[in-house]
Design a protein around this motif. Structure first.
Motif, PDB file in Angstrom:
ATOM      1  N   LYS A  19      -8.362   6.031   3.225  1.00 32.71           N
ATOM      2  CA  LYS A  19      -8.498   4.733   2.550  1.00 32.71           C
ATOM      3  C   LYS A  19      -7.833   4.695   1.179  1.00 32.71           C
ATOM      4  CE  LYS A  19     -12.665   3.394   4.987  1.00 32.71           C
ATOM      5  NZ  LYS A  19     -14.030   2.899   4.878  1.00 32.71           N
ATOM      6  N   THR A  20      -6.987   5.687   0.901  1.00 28.44           N
ATOM      7  CA  THR A  20      -6.354   5.745  -0.418  1.00 28.44           C
ATOM      8  C   THR A  20      -5.193   4.762  -0.524  1.00 28.44           C
ATOM      9  OG1 THR A  20      -4.804   7.494   0.218  1.00 28.44           O
ATOM     10  CG2 THR A  20      -6.954   8.201  -0.653  1.00 28.44           C
ATOM     11  N   ARG A  21      -4.780   4.515  -1.748  1.00 28.43           N
ATOM     12  CA  ARG A  21      -3.656   3.606  -1.996  1.00 28.43           C
ATOM     13  C   ARG A  21      -2.367   4.104  -1.325  1.00 28.43           C
ATOM     14  NH1 ARG A  21      -6.499   3.858  -7.019  1.00 28.43           N
ATOM     15  NH2 ARG A  21      -7.239   1.791  -7.674  1.00 28.43           N
ATOM     16  N   HIS A  22      -2.196   5.425  -1.294  1.00 29.33           N
ATOM     17  CA  HIS A  22      -0.976   5.999  -0.719  1.00 29.33           C
ATOM     18  C   HIS A  22      -0.890   5.750   0.792  1.00 29.33           C
ATOM     19  CE1 HIS A  22       2.470   8.010  -2.205  1.00 29.33           C
ATOM     20  NE2 HIS A  22       2.187   9.246  -1.883  1.00 29.33           N
ATOM     21  N   ASN A  23      -2.011   5.464   1.435  1.00 29.57           N
ATOM     22  CA  ASN A  23      -2.054   5.275   2.885  1.00 29.57           C
ATOM     23  C   ASN A  23      -2.004   3.807   3.297  1.00 29.57           C
ATOM     24  OD1 ASN A  23      -2.455   8.062   2.873  1.00 29.57           O
ATOM     25  ND2 ASN A  23      -3.707   7.964   4.711  1.00 29.57           N
ATOM     26  N   ILE A  24      -1.686   2.937   2.384  1.00 23.19           N
ATOM     27  CA  ILE A  24      -1.698   1.504   2.661  1.00 23.19           C
ATOM     28  C   ILE A  24      -0.674   1.104   3.718  1.00 23.19           C
ATOM     29  CG2 ILE A  24      -0.140   0.646   0.878  1.00 23.19           C
ATOM     30  CD1 ILE A  24      -3.225  -0.980   0.604  1.00 23.19           C
ATOM     31  N   GLY A  25       0.413   1.844   3.825  1.00 25.04           N
ATOM     32  CA  GLY A  25       1.406   1.566   4.870  1.00 25.04           C
ATOM     33  C   GLY A  25       0.829   1.764   6.257  1.00 25.04           C
ATOM     34  N   SER A  26      -0.006   2.791   6.417  1.00 28.15           N
ATOM     35  CA  SER A  26      -0.627   3.035   7.721  1.00 28.15           C
ATOM     36  C   SER A  26      -1.643   1.948   8.051  1.00 28.15           C
ATOM     37  CB  SER A  26      -1.278   4.420   7.769  1.00 28.15           C
ATOM     38  OG  SER A  26      -2.390   4.494   6.900  1.00 28.15           O
ATOM     39  N   SER A  84      17.167   6.808  19.989  1.00 27.35           N
ATOM     40  CA  SER A  84      18.472   6.306  19.528  1.00 27.35           C
ATOM     41  C   SER A  84      18.329   5.049  18.657  1.00 27.35           C
ATOM     42  CB  SER A  84      19.397   6.006  20.716  1.00 27.35           C
ATOM     43  OG  SER A  84      19.609   7.172  21.462  1.00 27.35           O
ATOM     44  N   ILE A  85      17.468   5.164  17.647  1.00 26.39           N
ATOM     45  CA  ILE A  85      17.232   4.069  16.710  1.00 26.39           C
ATOM     46  C   ILE A  85      17.999   4.360  15.427  1.00 26.39           C
ATOM     47  CG2 ILE A  85      15.480   2.861  15.339  1.00 26.39           C
ATOM     48  CD1 ILE A  85      13.476   3.572  17.621  1.00 26.39           C
ATOM     49  N   ASN A  86      18.786   3.398  14.971  1.00 25.05           N
ATOM     50  CA  ASN A  86      19.559   3.547  13.743  1.00 25.05           C
ATOM     51  C   ASN A  86      18.705   3.236  12.521  1.00 25.05           C
ATOM     52  OD1 ASN A  86      22.012   4.112  15.126  1.00 25.05           O
ATOM     53  ND2 ASN A  86      22.204   1.925  15.564  1.00 25.05           N
ATOM     54  N   ILE A  87      19.124   3.737  11.366  1.00 21.96           N
ATOM     55  CA  ILE A  87      18.390   3.549  10.113  1.00 21.96           C
ATOM     56  C   ILE A  87      18.198   2.059   9.795  1.00 21.96           C
ATOM     57  CG2 ILE A  87      20.468   3.778   8.676  1.00 21.96           C
ATOM     58  CD1 ILE A  87      16.979   5.024   7.675  1.00 21.96           C
ATOM     59  N   ASN A  88      19.189   1.224  10.104  1.00 24.25           N
ATOM     60  CA  ASN A  88      19.079  -0.206   9.788  1.00 24.25           C
ATOM     61  C   ASN A  88      18.230  -0.978  10.797  1.00 24.25           C
ATOM     62  OD1 ASN A  88      20.916  -0.094  11.876  1.00 24.25           O
ATOM     63  ND2 ASN A  88      22.300  -1.612  10.999  1.00 24.25           N
ATOM     64  N   GLU A  89      17.600  -0.262  11.732  1.00 24.61           N
ATOM     65  CA  GLU A  89      16.676  -0.855  12.701  1.00 24.61           C
ATOM     66  C   GLU A  89      15.234  -0.423  12.439  1.00 24.61           C
ATOM     67  OE1 GLU A  89      19.629  -1.078  16.559  1.00 24.61           O
ATOM     68  OE2 GLU A  89      18.744   0.880  16.069  1.00 24.61           O
ATOM     69  N   ILE A  90      14.998   0.098  11.240  1.00 22.41           N
ATOM     70  CA  ILE A  90      13.691   0.651  10.877  1.00 22.41           C
ATOM     71  C   ILE A  90      13.089  -0.135   9.717  1.00 22.41           C
ATOM     72  CG2 ILE A  90      12.472   2.697  10.052  1.00 22.41           C
ATOM     73  CD1 ILE A  90      14.673   4.397  11.372  1.00 22.41           C
ATOM     74  N   LEU A  91      11.791  -0.419   9.828  1.00 25.69           N
ATOM     75  CA  LEU A  91      11.007  -1.030   8.756  1.00 25.69           C
ATOM     76  C   LEU A  91       9.970  -0.017   8.303  1.00 25.69           C
ATOM     77  CD1 LEU A  91       9.908  -3.444   7.037  1.00 25.69           C
ATOM     78  CD2 LEU A  91       8.511  -4.041   9.027  1.00 25.69           C
ATOM     79  N   ILE A  92       9.966   0.306   7.011  1.00 30.13           N
ATOM     80  CA  ILE A  92       9.008   1.257   6.432  1.00 30.13           C
ATOM     81  C   ILE A  92       8.002   0.477   5.596  1.00 30.13           C
ATOM     82  CG2 ILE A  92       8.695   3.305   4.999  1.00 30.13           C
ATOM     83  CD1 ILE A  92      10.474   3.864   7.418  1.00 30.13           C
ATOM     84  N   ALA A  93       6.719   0.593   5.915  1.00 31.49           N
ATOM     85  CA  ALA A  93       5.655  -0.017   5.124  1.00 31.49           C
ATOM     86  C   ALA A  93       5.085   1.071   4.202  1.00 31.49           C
ATOM     87  CB  ALA A  93       4.557  -0.559   6.034  1.00 31.49           C
ATOM     88  N   HIS A  94       5.037   0.766   2.901  1.00 27.05           N
ATOM     89  CA  HIS A  94       4.609   1.790   1.937  1.00 27.05           C
ATOM     90  C   HIS A  94       3.928   1.178   0.723  1.00 27.05           C
ATOM     91  CE1 HIS A  94       7.860   0.932  -0.982  1.00 27.05           C
ATOM     92  NE2 HIS A  94       8.546   0.598   0.107  1.00 27.05           N
ATOM     93  N   ASP A  95       3.217   2.006  -0.014  1.00 29.43           N
ATOM     94  CA  ASP A  95       2.581   1.598  -1.261  1.00 29.43           C
ATOM     95  C   ASP A  95       3.646   1.387  -2.332  1.00 29.43           C
ATOM     96  OD1 ASP A  95       2.815   4.524  -0.927  1.00 29.43           O
ATOM     97  OD2 ASP A  95       2.013   4.633  -2.945  1.00 29.43           O
ATOM     98  N   GLU A  96       3.416   0.395  -3.198  1.00 34.12           N
ATOM     99  CA  GLU A  96       4.394   0.062  -4.234  1.00 34.12           C
ATOM    100  C   GLU A  96       3.697  -0.110  -5.580  1.00 34.12           C
ATOM    101  OE1 GLU A  96       7.365  -0.195  -6.246  1.00 34.12           O
ATOM    102  OE2 GLU A  96       7.995  -0.354  -4.149  1.00 34.12           O
ATOM    103  N   LEU A  97       3.978   0.805  -6.504  1.00 34.30           N
ATOM    104  CA  LEU A  97       3.402   0.770  -7.844  1.00 34.30           C
ATOM    105  C   LEU A  97       3.882  -0.430  -8.657  1.00 34.30           C
ATOM    106  CD1 LEU A  97       3.830   4.553  -8.675  1.00 34.30           C
ATOM    107  CD2 LEU A  97       1.634   3.381  -8.522  1.00 34.30           C
ATOM    108  N   ASP A  98       5.089  -0.910  -8.393  1.00 35.58           N
ATOM    109  CA  ASP A  98       5.682  -1.982  -9.196  1.00 35.58           C
ATOM    110  C   ASP A  98       5.215  -3.383  -8.809  1.00 35.58           C
ATOM    111  OD1 ASP A  98       7.089  -0.188 -10.767  1.00 35.58           O
ATOM    112  OD2 ASP A  98       8.811  -0.185  -9.429  1.00 35.58           O
ATOM    113  N   LEU A  99       4.333  -3.481  -7.813  1.00 39.51           N
ATOM    114  CA  LEU A  99       3.750  -4.763  -7.425  1.00 39.51           C
ATOM    115  C   LEU A  99       2.228  -4.676  -7.544  1.00 39.51           C
ATOM    116  CD1 LEU A  99       5.804  -5.538  -4.171  1.00 39.51           C
ATOM    117  CD2 LEU A  99       6.167  -6.502  -6.452  1.00 39.51           C
TER     118      LEU A  99
END
Length: 192
Positions: A19-26, A84-99
């Motif tokens: 439940k930590t802030r770092h795990n918000i993407g999951s 066979s997934i390219n980098i531009n076909e990936i979405l990464i959900a992550h914690d953001e300190l600047d928001l």
């Protein structure tokens, strides 16, 4: 946006961090899976929990790495190479300190703002930053020297309430942007 084939929610493994802030993407990936009535299952070859959703007759893989956030690239590259997934076909959900909590920004490429999980992904994909990012606001600690402790602790109740409100908006929008190539990939969502 309909070229997304993999959505990754960054997280540290284990109940200690769940439940930590770092795990918000999951949290985002798990809520997305729930909205499609699918369960994530552990896949050791991908170093994470994974599943697949169908959007407009297109498969989109979901992944929550079981590596630590700073080593996320190992998990992402394993699944991406296998399917066979390219980098531009990936979405990464992550914690953001600047928001601030309650704000989520969808963007493509750009600065990684020092996020070690994103750096790991970049280094595993030939130093490319050409991937989509769902930057989930967690805010910054008052003491700038306390960032590690801050991200490894749980959000306050007020922060959690804001995150839940904005997360529902983003889950609803995810279904739209996965199925519509005309949707703008740069978007800001706010709880209030």
């Amino acid at each position: 946006m309909n070229n997304i084939k993999l959505i990754v929610g960054l997280a540290n493994p284990g109940l200690k961090y769940i439940k930590t802030r770092h795990n918000i993407g999951s949290l985002y990936v798990n809520l997305l899976a729930d909205s499609f009535n699918v369960k994530l299952k552990q896949e050791k070859k991908f170093f994470g929990f994974t599943s697949c959703i169908n959007v407009c007759d297109k498969k989109v893989f979901l992944l929550v790495p079981t590596t630590f956030v700073n080593l996320s690239g190992i998990s992402v590259i394993s699944l991406a190479n296998f399917y066979s997934i390219n980098i531009n076909e990936i979405l990464i959900a992550h914690d953001e300190l600047d928001l601030l909590p309650g704000i989520i920004k969808l963007k493509f490429g750009g600065s990684l703002a020092g996020h070690n999980g994103l750096k790991s992904i970049k280094s595993n994909f030939n130093n490319s930053v050409n991937f989509y990012r769902l930057r989930i606001g967690i805010g910054r600690p008052i003491d700038k020297n306390n960032i590690v402790n801050f991200v490894l602790n749980n959000p306050t109740k007020y922060e959690n309430d804001l995150i839940k409100i904005v997360m529902k908006k983003v889950i609803d929008y995810t279904k739209i942007f996965l199925s519509n190539e005309l949707v703008n990939c740069s978007r800001i969502f706010k709880a209030l």
